[in-house]
Design an enzyme around this catalytic site. Structure first.
Site, PDB file in Angstrom:
ATOM      1  N   HIS A 155       1.024  -1.238  -0.027  1.00  0.00           N
ATOM      2  CA  HIS A 155       0.093   0.009   0.182  1.00  0.00           C
ATOM      3  C   HIS A 155       0.889   1.321   0.098  1.00  0.00           C
ATOM      4  O   HIS A 155       0.606   2.327   0.575  1.00  0.00           O
ATOM      5  CB  HIS A 155      -0.953   0.117   1.101  1.00  0.00           C
ATOM      6  CG  HIS A 155      -1.830  -0.934   1.280  1.00  0.00           C
ATOM      7  ND1 HIS A 155      -2.922  -0.973   0.796  1.00  0.00           N
ATOM      8  CD2 HIS A 155      -1.521  -2.430   1.886  1.00  0.00           C
ATOM      9  CE1 HIS A 155      -3.688  -2.101   1.102  1.00  0.00           C
ATOM     10  NE2 HIS A 155      -3.064  -2.803   1.546  1.00  0.00           N
ATOM     11  N   TYR A 202       0.824  -3.481  12.483  1.00  0.00           N
ATOM     12  CA  TYR A 202       1.001  -2.058  11.914  1.00  0.00           C
ATOM     13  C   TYR A 202       1.615  -1.231  12.793  1.00  0.00           C
ATOM     14  O   TYR A 202       2.286  -0.545  12.301  1.00  0.00           O
ATOM     15  CB  TYR A 202      -0.727  -1.607  11.878  1.00  0.00           C
ATOM     16  CG  TYR A 202      -1.234  -2.145  10.758  1.00  0.00           C
ATOM     17  CD1 TYR A 202      -1.798  -3.499  10.594  1.00  0.00           C
ATOM     18  CD2 TYR A 202      -1.722  -1.474   9.609  1.00  0.00           C
ATOM     19  CE1 TYR A 202      -2.130  -4.233   9.378  1.00  0.00           C
ATOM     20  CE2 TYR A 202      -2.106  -2.104   8.604  1.00  0.00           C
ATOM     21  CZ  TYR A 202      -2.561  -3.672   8.488  1.00  0.00           C
ATOM     22  OH  TYR A 202      -3.162  -4.141   7.322  1.00  0.00           O
ATOM     23  N   ASN A 248     -10.271  -2.757   2.824  1.00  0.00           N
ATOM     24  CA  ASN A 248      -9.904  -2.823   1.285  1.00  0.00           C
ATOM     25  C   ASN A 248     -11.325  -2.437   0.380  1.00  0.00           C
ATOM     26  O   ASN A 248     -12.337  -2.419   1.016  1.00  0.00           O
ATOM     27  CB  ASN A 248      -9.372  -3.953   0.813  1.00  0.00           C
ATOM     28  CG  ASN A 248      -7.931  -4.551   0.844  1.00  0.00           C
ATOM     29  OD1 ASN A 248      -7.042  -3.336   1.290  1.00  0.00           O
ATOM     30  ND2 ASN A 248      -7.591  -5.411   1.533  1.00  0.00           N
TER      31      ASN A 248
END
Ligand code: HEM
Length: 512
Positions: free
Chosen positions: A66, A348, A138
């Site tokens: 991404h 993350y 998404n």
């Protein structure tokens, strides 16, 4: 000796005047300090040294996937009433919450073209009155794989080959077809939705199963959906190739320009809800991200609207430094036993501590709009007061910042033997049904596009891998199998034989 220009008094305080990094006036920003007009540069040109040193450090690591993306601010308005399911303040009727969204492609690097065949990331940050809630989803309701172990491999397979440095359809399709659970996502990616016309023209999904719990601490499982109000619009391969040759930033430009023109994009926000009891009896694993919950069984419940209405002032500060983390939930919204989601809860924050630094949550775009009292101290680039003289430990006798048990989640009964379970061994696991349903739903022209896009994408791949994919299509729907077999110029008799094998046998039969 050259004559020095005279400064007018007002210029001495003007904000238009150049200073060095600590505010002192800079006399000359274009000519290096040398001993004569033909002499070498002196180290004493400290402003030159500072400029070069800063320039060398202007790049930060790109997101591992991404990497190419664009963002905008907006608001979430709750128009429905889902208070029976959740106590989250952000989801209560008539609540308005500021948000920041970042859209992205997945496989391409920071300089990749926007209009590539790929899924699109939709990361959302809601600055709620109970802290930040991040939803990192998404434009597809499912994902390629369902176990955290497979994630790094998926990305290595779709990114560059270690030897050639080139993108490799061979690696891509080899991995995908060795993971039959990727079939539905593979079909969506090869369909007309594989290249959205713009970010505005696509739906968004939380994809995972999350949980909601209400004021009585009753839990339901939930999926998040965001339907575009601009309508779905996609590009064919040919249209995308033509566009990329003229504009590599088509998605970013479209988003920016529409917001500048006050044509604010909107999405209708809905949820699907499944009770704990329904989940226990569901015919598929409801926590498997490669599976959907069918709308006929779990209808959409309308919650509100997201509108994007403000462009960032600075791309690096606000888009590149934005950090979204599925671990950031607020009271009333929780996780689920989804194995993939559980892995993401670590991934993350860890990536962002490396990519931006340990204090990335203090960067304005990431900062909560409520007080943060987390006892985190020190660390690189701590630019606020670092909590001053308040105690650095807890418990403390000063009564500082105690935990808030009133937001404890309801208990979840989990049991079973510790084991590395293989979902493909689960008799309720059907990797092809939803992809087949999608095929059956498509109109003839859309089917033709799906087949044609697949053929274009897989053309350079070896025959064994093509057979594996064709066998999967056959398992989803014989018409789909036949159409792909024909487009890939394979032997349909062999495809039908392969489709009768177990997954392990199919893999054994289609090794190189
Ligand atoms: C175990 C599975 C996964 C892992 C370990 C993982 C890990 C990551 C990491 C490390 C990043 C970069 C974060 C950063 O540098 O700020 C990222 C970005 C992203 N991931 Fe995942 N991911 C996983 C699965 C998924 C799934 C299933 C989705 C969607 C449903 C998803 C959507 C995204 C999006 C949208 C971004 C870009 C966020 C942004 O715009 O900053 N990922 N992922």
């Amino acid at each position: 000796m050259p004559k020095l220009p005279e400064l007018q008094p007002q210029e001495k305080v003007s904000t238009h005047l150049l200073t060095n990094e600590v505010g002192a006036p800079v006399a000359n920003n274009e000519n290096a300090l040398t001993t004569s007009s033909r002499g070498p540069t002196l180290m004493q040109d400290v402003w030159l040294m500072e400029k070069m040193a800063h320039f060398n450090r202007e790049i930060i690591p790109e997101r591992r996937m991404h990497a190419k993306g664009w963002g905008a601010y907006g608001k979430l308005t709750i128009t429905g009433d889902v208070s029976q399911y959740t106590r989250a303040a952000v989801l209560q009727p008539n609540t308005e919450t500021e948000c920041f969204l970042r859209f992205s492609t997945v496989a391409g690097e920071r300089g990749a073209a926007d209009a590539e065949r790929d899924i699109r990331g939709c990361a959302m940050k809601f600055y709620t009155s109970e802290g930040n809630w991040d939803m990192v989803g998404n434009n597809t309701p499912v994902f390629f794989v369902r176990d955290g172990h497979d994630f790094a491999d998926l990305n290595r397979a779709v990114k560059r080959d270690p030897r050639t440095g080139l993108r490799s359809p061979q690696n891509n399709w080899d991995f995908w077809t060795l993971k039959p659970e990727s079939f539905h996502q593979r079909t969506i990616t090869m369909s007309d939705r594989g290249i959205p016309k713009s970010f505005r023209n696509m739906d968004m999904f939380g994809s995972h199963t999350y949980s909601l719990y209400n004021a009585q601490n009753e839990r339901v499982w939930c999926k998040f959906h965001f339907k575009t109000q601009q309508g779905i619009a996609n590009l064919t391969d040919d249209a995308a190739f033509a566009l990329i040759s003229k504009d590599r930033e088509s998605h970013g430009r479209d988003l920016f320009d529409s917001i500048e023109a006050c044509d604010f994009p909107r999405w209708t926000f809905s949820i699907q809800v499944m009770t704990e009891e329904q989940a226990r009896n569901h015919y598929e694993n409801p926590f498997d991200i490669t599976k959907i919950w069918r709308h006929a069984e779990y209808p959409l419940i309308e919650v509100g609207v997201i509108e994007l209405n403000k462009n960032p002032e600075n791309f690096f500060a606000e888009v590149e430094q934005a950090a979204f983390n599925p671990a950031h939930v607020v009271p009333g919204i929780g996780f689920s036993p989804d194995k993939m989601l559980q892995s993401r809860l670590f991934g993350y924050g860890d990536a962002q501590r490396y990519r931006i630094g340990v204090n990335h949550n203090l960067i304005p775009v990431n900062m909560a709009k409520v007080p943060v009292n987390d006892y985190h101290r020190d660390g690189a680039m701590r630019t606020d007061g670092n909590f001053g003289r308040t105690p650095a430990y807890t418990p403390n006798s000063g009564g500082f910042w105690t935990a808030q048990p009133q937001v404890t989640e309801p208990p979840l009964d989990l049991q079973g033997a510790m084991w590395r379970y293989e979902p493909n061994d689960d008799p309720t696991d059907d990797n092809f049904r939803a992809g087949g349903d999608l095929w059956r739903l498509l109109l003839p022209a859309a089917r033709e596009l799906l087949v044609c896009n697949t053929a274009n994408h897989i053309v350079l791949v070896t025959e064994n891998v093509k057979y594996r994919h064709a066998a999967h299509c056959q398992l989803a729907d014989p018409e789909y199998g036949e159409a792909i077999t024909e487009a890939l110029k394979l032997d349909y008799k062999k495809v039908k034989q392969l489709a009768k094998l177990s997954n392990m046998q199919l893999i054994a039969e289609t090794l190189c």
